[in-house]
Design a protein around this motif. Structure first.
Motif, short mmCIF file in Angstrom:
data_model
loop_
_atom_site.label_atom_id
_atom_site.label_comp_id
_atom_site.label_asym_id
_atom_site.label_seq_id
_atom_site.Cartn_x
_atom_site.Cartn_y
_atom_site.Cartn_z
N LEU A 123 -10.31 -26.77 -13.00
CA LEU A 123 -11.09 -25.68 -12.43
C LEU A 123 -11.49 -26.04 -11.00
O LEU A 123 -11.55 -27.21 -10.65
N PRO A 124 -11.77 -25.02 -10.18
CA PRO A 124 -12.19 -25.33 -8.81
C PRO A 124 -13.51 -26.10 -8.82
O PRO A 124 -14.44 -25.69 -9.51
N ARG A 132 -14.42 -27.68 -5.66
CA ARG A 132 -14.77 -27.88 -4.25
C ARG A 132 -14.95 -26.51 -3.62
O ARG A 132 -14.07 -25.67 -3.69
N PHE A 167 -12.69 -21.74 -2.78
CA PHE A 167 -12.91 -22.82 -3.76
C PHE A 167 -11.58 -23.41 -4.15
O PHE A 167 -10.56 -22.73 -4.20
N TYR A 203 -16.46 -23.27 -16.78
CA TYR A 203 -16.58 -22.03 -16.02
C TYR A 203 -18.04 -21.64 -15.83
O TYR A 203 -18.41 -21.09 -14.79
N PHE A 236 -19.11 -23.50 -12.95
CA PHE A 236 -18.48 -22.95 -11.74
C PHE A 236 -19.19 -21.68 -11.27
O PHE A 236 -19.54 -21.55 -10.11
#
Ligand SMILES: Nc1ncnc2c1ncn2[C@@H]1O[C@H](COP(=O)(O)OP(=O)(O)OP(=O)(O)O)[C@@H](O)[C@H]1O
Ligand SMILES: [Mg+2]
Lengths: 458, 534, 239
Positions: free
Chosen positions: A95-96, A98, A109, A361, A364
């Motif tokens: 998953l992103p 950054r 991201f 998530y 995130f």
């Protein structure tokens, strides 16, 4: 009476080969997985700290240079590995983690750039993985012949020739499978915690313990659901080996098929705009805005700075509108896909774990929202710093020279701090999934009850 | 006699519920996996087309400093069968003077949404492995123990048949059952590929797919033997199935994942941060050298930096027309120094990058080696290699093909001596270069006689350049010149491991599988001969 | 001809299941072995079939030592096991077909199988029925048919009448008598004293692995066999 039935079932489960194998396998993987986690956590942590440190340095440099640099340089905000990711990594490797931001926008991201692009995507051996694969598998193996197997051994007719209701017998079996699974699960978790404690690298706080509790609760709910399905396969057929095949097919469906088709559903059912389109739209808006400016404004040096700033601000606003819209498309694509995968209790369990540890998530999304509000604060801060400078033209906009060129004291600069999701946020994240899981469990159990009442015990 | 037993086993298997359930699973899952993968391939193809259209433009340039070839690898059609790492590595590369070929470059295979990276998808081989290995175990786990339980083993053995004949008969029977299913799956997949308009396989690609078949047969043979062995080890089929299934789970889920995480902790993923930090130092060093040089030649040549039409960009791109002679000369001399230096520093950066990549390689290699413990992973590695989606293919692309192409390209530039030529940044013939004074005189229609006059005037008039627009000089706009003819440019050729090469590479793994099978067969044989039939 | 010479079997856990059994069953003779549960009857049959190795002694079938030449010996023996399940997914005829081919009678036709099945009293509707739907007695009849089809000179029967209804049992006795007339040697373990009395040429009673009583037809016809049996069992309790 119920107690008596449960006790008997438990005793026979505990002595069975499958229980032994499940215990051995679970303990081994719990142990190995945690050892590997402890080793990897240190490495990953170091890397992320390194990069965060570098960003701080850059921020310092920007602050020392000018308000304008601080406002315009883009910075990375990295979200490193959680110390509780031994419970569930929640796919954070993919998953992103950054985010890129400056004082005007949070606009991108990325997945962690340091991961090895040559290696196969693999799932870390965290608790969630163990429960969703090994434990669920063991549960099915314990449950598949509870009814059909007893029928074959003719003990079912014998028990039912006594004055006990069928419902009670079924419920007794159900509870005993769950209890035996807990007997496998809890020692494994304890072993894992022990290893982490003795490694001394990761502190186990009260929060971690609470998360462990939440995880255990989620695991028990999940086990209850899978057990209901296992018993259902057992009641569906009259022969143990057929119910085994049915149980395995179901398991394959839940573990392999449904989660692995997610990408397909995402692309097929919820396609989003291509990046090229979005870029085109942004550029078109830009052109329109530029056309909308008064004739020859670039030559008018008197109001050039103001005009330029105005245009840049308009650019920013229009671009961010398009982008935000696009990001929302992404989020809704992902969320809807997850809802489809909720067909499988194993996927649901994964989402529950995500809520339990506040990762994946959920993390995130929370970070994305927090980052966005942080960016507004940051903008306010930079504006205030600019306002203090009497020499600045106060034409505040991206890429512009209308911002103060004076340095800022770094100790005043706002720095983003990640906040773990609160209990309410976690529960609201898990709520729908809990409901679905509950529905599955009751539906499967009710169905097996109905079938069992009519079951031909001969 | 063996035949009799084999036929009986075959029929018996066909008539069981597990066969119908398993077959339905195949019937449902195989087409589904193909549909999924064809869709994914199509998406990738779309992304590829867009990217390729962009790269076409990278050759439409007027000067050599703009010439930076872009390479987009088409998605691998064989990834429909076995995905490998084709999904997580990028497919677009740009050859630059300043950077060594690296992996961290390019677009993410048609996944617009980075969140989707966290979703998994499965390919044909995975499904085949999951379903058919389970199938193999389900048909064999009760081969002996089940017959013992039903008493037929006693009856069979009360006849004058050798036990080994019974065992071989059973083995053949199971193979006979599985073989059509495997062939059916492959035929179905071939049909799907044939019917999909956007995929067309070459003969070589079909051969690779065909080679998957014997490999999968060897692989399923192993599971058949595992099932048989357990069935001959245990008196109750309930025990043997439980053991079989645990072996299955370990081989499919535990070992591959464990191997990957273990490899990560044994060979740490190299730090991109360190790499970047090292590069920053080198870039700084290079920047200083370039700066010193430019200062010195500015002092020496005293260019006036008059540009009429010009553009610039990344990796040394600059394009001018109508600039003054001293400026052009300065640029030429500057490039003659700067470009080789940048190439040299790219090599220096390459050292660190190579180390970085080597460590990535070492990690993957270790993970793959550890994962060899699981037969499923052996199959996966071999099938990836056959489908050109494995790590070796990638490695060959990055460290051989791209590397060589970069060298060729730089050799081409050097061979044309472009760095020391004006053509590197302008197409204006050197004979038509003019002095600043002359340009000012001609363009202003005689309003100014020298550059100094014009500069003075401009200062007084708030930077106004408009007097120079009076008399245009032909050939001083960038677009006055045609595009470069690049017929002799080296073209990129992608090497991928040839079929014999792949076979040679995979030989060891397959031989290992067969070796294990022989051992298993021997053990099964011993167990069965000593099996207590009562 | 079936011969046991000083046949002894001691299981790994030390149970002496068979203790110096010496016995001969000649062609055209039916030998019935009676005995309590766990007396060692099935062990004897398993020894004859080489399913287990004797601790000492020999089991001979038509003079062939079963431990030395098991395959050759098995040609001459047919076996009816107790409570056989057979292949549940096959029909009765398919089961017969498979075992007939194993037993060395490859070219029997459908009609032949039907004939045999009629002979043991299987109902017509069962001929092409899946075996998993059979009752216990019907399965037993298929098991008997398999032995008959093999047409071996010796037959080992382990409680063949368990689960047969009285009529079927009576028919079964008739079948066995006709087999005896064909000159087959039969060794039958049973708990059914009345059938034994009706059928046997000789009767043995086994107790804790030893043959404690052996009587020919002439001898036991005079006695009340049941009483004799119970007497022997009684001794066990006392002794
Ligand atoms: N595999 C074995 N290991 C140890 N002891 C055994 C084994 N099989 C049988 N026995 C013992 O050998 C003895 C004889 O067993 P056997 O099966 O021959 O009895 P049986 O006369 O056929 O009894 P039934 O009438 O119940 O069929 C019993 O005491 C039994 O416990
Ligand atoms: Mg017995």
């Amino acid at each position: 009476m119920l107690f008596h039935i449960i006790l008997r079932e438990l005793r026979s489960n505990i002595l069975s080969l499958r229980m032994l194998l499940a215990l051995v396998l679970a303990l081994t993987v719990f142990g190995l997985g945690t050892l590997v986690f402890v080793a990897n956590y240190k490495i990953d942590r170091k890397e992320i700290e390194h990069s965060s440190q570098q960003e701080i340095e850059r921020m310092k440099a920007a602050a020392a240079e000018s308000v304008s640099s601080l406002a315009n340089w883009g910075f990375n905000q990295d979200f490193g590995p959680r110390s509780n990711s031994f419970i569930s990594n929640s796919r954070e490797d993919n998953l992103p983690v950054r985010f890129m931001y400056d004082s005007f926008k949070v606009d991108r991201f990325f997945v962690w750039p340091g991961r090895n692009p040559l290696s196969d995507s693999c799932q870390p051996l965290d608790w969630m993985f163990i429960v969703s694969i090994i434990i669920s598998f063991s549960v099915l193996l314990l449950a598949y012949d509870t009814v059909s197997g007893e029928k074959e051994a003719r003990t079912l007719a014998l028990s039912l020739s006594n004055p006990v209701s069928r419902g009670l017998v079924l419920f007794g079996k159900y509870v005993s499978v769950i209890l035996s699974t807990i007997l496998v699960l809890v020692p494994g978790m304890a072993l894992s915690l022990l290893i982490i404690l003795s490694s001394g690298r990761i502190a186990i706080t009260r929060g971690t313990l609470a998360e462990t509790g939440l995880f255990l609760a989620a695991a028990i709910l999940f086990v209850a659901c899978i057990t209901a399905f296992g018993i259902l396969t057992s009641v569906l057929t009259h022969r143990a080996n057929v119910s085994l095949v049915a149980a395995l097919s179901l398991w394959l469906l839940f573990v392999v098929v449904v989660p692995n088709t997610a990408l397909y559903w995402a692309q097929k059912l919820f396609p989003i705009e291509r990046m090229e389109n979005v870029m085109q739209r942004i550029n078109m808006e830009r052109e329109n805005l530029e056309k909308g400016m008064p004739e020859g404004w670039r030559k008018n040096s008197a109001s050039l700075v103001e005009n330029y700033a105005k245009l840049e601000n308009e650019f920013l606003a229009s671009e961010m509108k398009v982008r935000r819209d696009w990001y929302n498309q992404m989020f809704s694509q992902y969320e809807r896909t997850r809802l489809i995968t909720a067909l499988s209790p194993i996927a649901i369990f994964e989402y529950l774990c995500e809520a339990a540890v506040g990762g994946g998530y959920l993390r995130f999304r929370k970070n994305w929202l927090d980052m966005n509000s942080f960016q507004l604060q940051f903008l306010e801060f930079v504006k205030a710093a600019d306002a203090k400078d009497p020499e600045s033209p106060h034409a505040f906009s991206p890429n512009s020279w209308g911002i103060s060129g004076k340095p800022v004291d770094f100790s005043d600069v706002l720095i983003f701090q990640e906040k773990a999701p609160s209990i309410q946020e976690r529960f609201s994240h898990a709520g729908l999934y809990l409901l679905i899981l509950f529905f599955y469990t009751t539906a499967a159990f009710a169905l097996s009850f109905v079938l069992f009442v009519r079951y031909d015990v001969r | 006699m063996i035949l009799q037993i084999a036929i009986k086993e075959f029929y018996n298997n066909l008539l069981t519920a597990r066969f119908s359930i398993g077959f339905i699973m195949c019937l449902f899952l195989i087409p589904f996996s193909l549909v999924v993968n064809l869709k994914d391939y199509r998406e990738q193809l779309k992304g590829y087309e867009i990217e390729r259209a962009k790269t076409e433009k990278s050759y439409q340039v007027r000067v050599y400093s703009a010439l930076r070839p872009e390479i987009v690898r088409p998605p691998e059609p064989l990834s429909i069968f076995s995905k490998g790492i084709s999904g997580n590595a990028e497919n677009k590369f740009k050859i630059r003077l300043e950077t060594w070929v690296s992996t961290a470059d390019g677009y993410e295979t048609g996944r617009e949404n980075p969140l989707l990276m966290s979703l998994f998808s499965m390919d044909f081989c995975t499904i085949l492995v999951f379903v058919l290995s389970l199938f193999a175990l389900l048909f064999t786990y009760d081969a002996c123990s089940g017959e013992r339980e039903s008493g037929t083993l006693k009856l069979v053995l009360s006849n004058p048949v050798h036990r080994w004949k019974v065992l071989i008969g059973k083995l053949i029977g199971v193979c006979l059952t599985l073989l059509p299913v495997i062939m059916f799956c492959y035929l179905l997949s071939a049909l799907f590929v044939l019917l999909a308009p956007e995929v067309s396989f070459s003969a070589g690609e079909w051969l690779r797919v065909a080679l998957l078949i014997p490999v999968s047969l060897v692989f399923f043979g192993l599971f058949i033997l595992i099932g048989l062995l357990f069935s001959c080890c245990f008196r109750s089929s309930a025990a043997s199935i439980v053991l079989c299934l645990f072996v299955w789970v370990i081989s499919i889920f535990i070992i591959p994942n464990l191997a990957n995480s273990l490899a990560k902790s044994l060979v740490a993923t190299p730090s991109t941060e360190e790499l970047r930090a090292g590069n920053v130092l080198l870039i700084r060093e290079m920047g200083k050298k370039i700066n010193d040089y430019s200062q010195s030649i500015i002092k020496q040549m005293k260019p006036d930096f008059f540009y009429w039409d010009g553009k610039g960009g990344e990796d040394g791109y600059m394009e001018f027309a109508g600039a003054s002679r001293s400026t052009m000369d300065f640029r030429r001399q500057f490039n003659e120094f700067r470009e080789p230096l940048r190439i040299e520093y790219a090599e220096k950066k390459g050292v660190g990058q190579k180390e970085y990549m080597d460590q990535l390689d070492a990690q993957v290699k270790l993970a793959n080696r550890l994962a060899l413990l699981s037969p499923t992973d052996v199959f996966r590695q071999v099938s990836n290699a056959l489908c050109r989606t494995d790590y070796d293919t990638r490695h060959l692309l990055i460290s051989e093909s791209l590397q060589r192409y970069r060298d060729d390209f730089i050799g081409y530039l050097k061979g044309k001596k472009v760095f020391s030529s004006y053509e590197y940044f302008t197409r204006q013939p050197p004979g038509t270069f003019m002095d600043y004074d002359e340009i000012v005189r001609v363009r202003s229609g005689g309003q100014f006689n020298s550059a100094a006059e014009f500069i003075k005037w401009r200062k007084e008039h708030g930077g106004d350049r408009s007097p120079l627009n009076k008399v245009p000089i032909p050939g001083t706009a960038i677009t006055d010149y045609p595009l470069l003819e690049l017929t002799d440019m080296p073209t990129f050729e992608c090497q991928s491991p040839s079929i014999p090469g792949v076979l040679r590479q995979s030989m060891g793994k397959i031989a290992g599988l067969i070796g294990v099978e022989l051992v298993l067969f021997f053990l099964t044989f011993v167990c069965f001969v000593r099996y207590d039939v009562r | 001809m079936l011969q046991a010479i000083d046949l002894t079997k001691r299981y790994e856990d030390g149970v002496l299941a068979l203790d110096f059994l010496t016995l001969t069953v000649k062609e055209g003779e039916i030998f019935c072995l009676l005995g309590a549960n766990g007396a060692g009857k099935t062990t004897t049959i398993n020894l004859f079939l080489n399913f287990i190795d004797p601790t000492s002694g020999q089991a001979l079938i038509n003079g062939i030592d079963v431990t030395k030449e098991p395959l050759k010996a098995k040609k001459y023996v047919a076996y009816v096991s107790e409570n056989v399940m057979l292949y549940g997914n096959f029909t009765a005829r398919q089961n017969l077909d498979f075992f007939a081919k194993l037993g060395g009678c490859p070219d029997l036709k459908k009609e032949d199988y039907y004939m045999y099945m009629r002979k043991v009293g299987l109902p017509e509707r069962a001929f092409e029925m899946r075996l998993k739907n059979f009752s216990k007695g019907m399965r037993q009849k298929v098991g008997i048919t398999i032995a008959i089809i093999k047409n071996a000179p010796n037959i080992l029967l382990d409680e063949p009448t368990s689960g047969l209804d009285p009529k079927a049992a009576a028919e079964f006795i008739k079948v066995l008598s006709s087999l005896r007339d064909q000159g087959k040697a039969m060794f039958m373990c049973t708990h059914d004293i009345f059938r034994a009395k009706e059928l046997a040429d000789r009767v043995g009673i086994m107790k804790e692995g030893r043959l404690v009583m052996l009587r020919t037809r002439e001898e036991f016809l005079e006695d009340d066999l049941e009483k004799v049996y119970l007497d022997y069992m009684q001794e066990a309790v006392v002794g």
